[in-house]
Scaffold this active site. Structure first.
Site, PDB file in Angstrom:
ATOM      1  N   GLN A  14       0.977  -1.130   0.121  1.00  0.00           N
ATOM      2  CA  GLN A  14       0.140   0.268  -0.040  1.00  0.00           C
ATOM      3  C   GLN A  14       0.865   1.062   0.082  1.00  0.00           C
ATOM      4  OE1 GLN A  14      -3.219  -0.390  -0.291  1.00  0.00           O
ATOM      5  NE2 GLN A  14      -3.459   2.105  -0.397  1.00  0.00           N
ATOM      6  N   VAL A  74      -6.359   6.775  -3.374  1.00  0.00           N
ATOM      7  CA  VAL A  74      -5.633   5.747  -2.656  1.00  0.00           C
ATOM      8  C   VAL A  74      -5.362   6.342  -1.177  1.00  0.00           C
ATOM      9  CG1 VAL A  74      -3.643   4.319  -2.818  1.00  0.00           C
ATOM     10  CG2 VAL A  74      -4.450   5.239  -5.045  1.00  0.00           C
ATOM     11  N   ALA A  75      -5.660   5.173  -0.519  1.00  0.00           N
ATOM     12  CA  ALA A  75      -5.447   5.344   0.837  1.00  0.00           C
ATOM     13  C   ALA A  75      -4.103   5.193   1.292  1.00  0.00           C
ATOM     14  CB  ALA A  75      -6.481   4.662   1.768  1.00  0.00           C
ATOM     15  N   ASP A  84     -11.173  -4.395  -6.177  1.00  0.00           N
ATOM     16  CA  ASP A  84     -11.236  -3.266  -7.183  1.00  0.00           C
ATOM     17  C   ASP A  84     -11.986  -4.034  -8.485  1.00  0.00           C
ATOM     18  OD1 ASP A  84     -10.988  -1.313  -5.385  1.00  0.00           O
ATOM     19  OD2 ASP A  84      -8.847  -1.131  -6.254  1.00  0.00           O
ATOM     20  N   GLU A 108     -16.114   5.885  -6.033  1.00  0.00           N
ATOM     21  CA  GLU A 108     -15.493   4.735  -6.706  1.00  0.00           C
ATOM     22  C   GLU A 108     -16.380   3.503  -7.165  1.00  0.00           C
ATOM     23  OE1 GLU A 108     -11.943   3.342  -4.404  1.00  0.00           O
ATOM     24  OE2 GLU A 108     -11.223   5.171  -4.085  1.00  0.00           O
TER      25      GLU A 108
END
Ligand SMILES: [Zn+2]
Length: 323
Positions: free
Chosen positions: A216, A228-229, A243, A290
């Site tokens: 990530q 994006v986190a 996703d 999203e």
């Protein structure tokens, strides 16, 4: 009653030395009246000190003051009284479907500093999901004991060592590169893509699934920060997020409006998935829409989230944390 009168008669007889029933009766009535006035005065003093009266004096009609006292606990009522002002939104807030008494102060504080005129339901939603809180100060560990129901967002993070226990590799027919996810989520996806194929003719494909903390970090560096986190705050680390686009519409934009994209959003709850970042609530969550990001929570919860038309963050705050 008769016996009481006899006692009183006896008392007067002892006191006056005479048997005087005509004095006993009016004296008893007088004593009872004095007692009634005393009780009434005490009640008055108690009422003047009650929260209901204090809230009433702030300008809330009696009926509203009673409602507020019923819904709020002592500390919350004290806090409302300490504000020393009448807030026109206090009662509408209390009557909202997803009102959480513990958040009452924060609803009022948010309303006070809100310059955009948010509706009461939006104030409830925004505060319930913690958008009024600074993540730097209020972020806490995600409660992973909740299993499929765990919540990961800006305020609930996973540490770098968290790894899902039931990761399985997704069949290569449904992914472009090797991807792993939680076994229940993968099973649900397989059933969903089969039905989607039958009904729309399109093949759903998983673009991204489980991502470790380390992965990530690089995903965040590589991509658009809006979508994006940061590491630890991505649902992909749970193994429960997928996703998805399709073989026919691999790009996210065209997938959104494609028949299979529409079908997936309308039907994914039947397989246990929710659309995690819906379009109409992006102003509540603060995450961009999203259409490709699904999260597995199980059929029962997914159906309830879908039917109630709320985001998972709102669901979690109201039905899981609040209960
Ligand atoms: Zn995603």
């Amino acid at each position: 009653m008769h016996e009481t009168l006899l006692h009183i008669k006896q008392f007067f007889k002892t006191w006056t030395g005479r048997d005087n029933r005509w004095l006993a009766v009016p004296c008893t009535i007088a004593a009872l009246l004095v007692l009634a006035v005393a009780v009434k005065s005490c009640q008055g003093i108690v009422y003047l000190n009650s929260n209901e009266h204090k809230i009433n004096r702030l300008g809330y009609p009696l009926e509203e003051a009673r409602l507020l006292v019923t819904v709020l606990n002592e500390a919350q009522a004290d806090s409302l009284i300490a504000r020393q002002e009448h807030d026109t939104l206090a009662v509408p807030l209390v009557k909202e479907r997803y009102f959480i008494a513990a958040n009452f102060d924060r609803y009022l504080a948010y309303h006070k500093r809100d310059t955009l005129g948010a509706s009461t339901s939006d104030i409830i939603a925004v505060v319930n999901v913690g958008r009024d809180l600074d993540p730097e100060e209020y972020a806490t560990h995600c409660d992973t004991t909740k299993g499929y129901l765990m919540l990961v967002n800006r305020l609930h993070y996973l540490d770098e060592n968290y790894k899902p226990r039931h990761l399985v590799t997704i069949n290569k027919n449904f992914t472009y590169e090797e991807n792993k996810a939680d076994s229940a989520a993968v099973e649900a996806f397989v059933a969903m893509q089969e039905d989607c194929k039958q009904q729309t003719g399109a093949q759903l494909m998983v673009n991204s699934a489980y991502r470790s903390f380390q992965q990530q970090i690089s995903t965040y560096k590589r991509n658009d920060k809006r979508f994006v986190a940061r590491a630890g705050k991505s649902e992909h680390q749970t193994g429960l997020a997928l996703d998805i686009t399709s073989l026919q519409h691999p790009m996210r934009g065209p997938f959104d409006t494609s028949a299979e994209g529409v079908w997936m959003r309308e039907n994914c709850h039947k397989y246990g998935f929710i659309l995690r970042y819906p379009k109409k609530q992006s102003h509540i969550l603060g995450y961009s829409y999203e259409p490709w990001h699904l999260r597995y929570v199980g059929v029962k919860t997914a159906t309830r989230v879908h039917d109630e038309g709320i985001t998972y963050d709102e669901y979690y705050a109201f039905y899981i944390e609040n209960s």
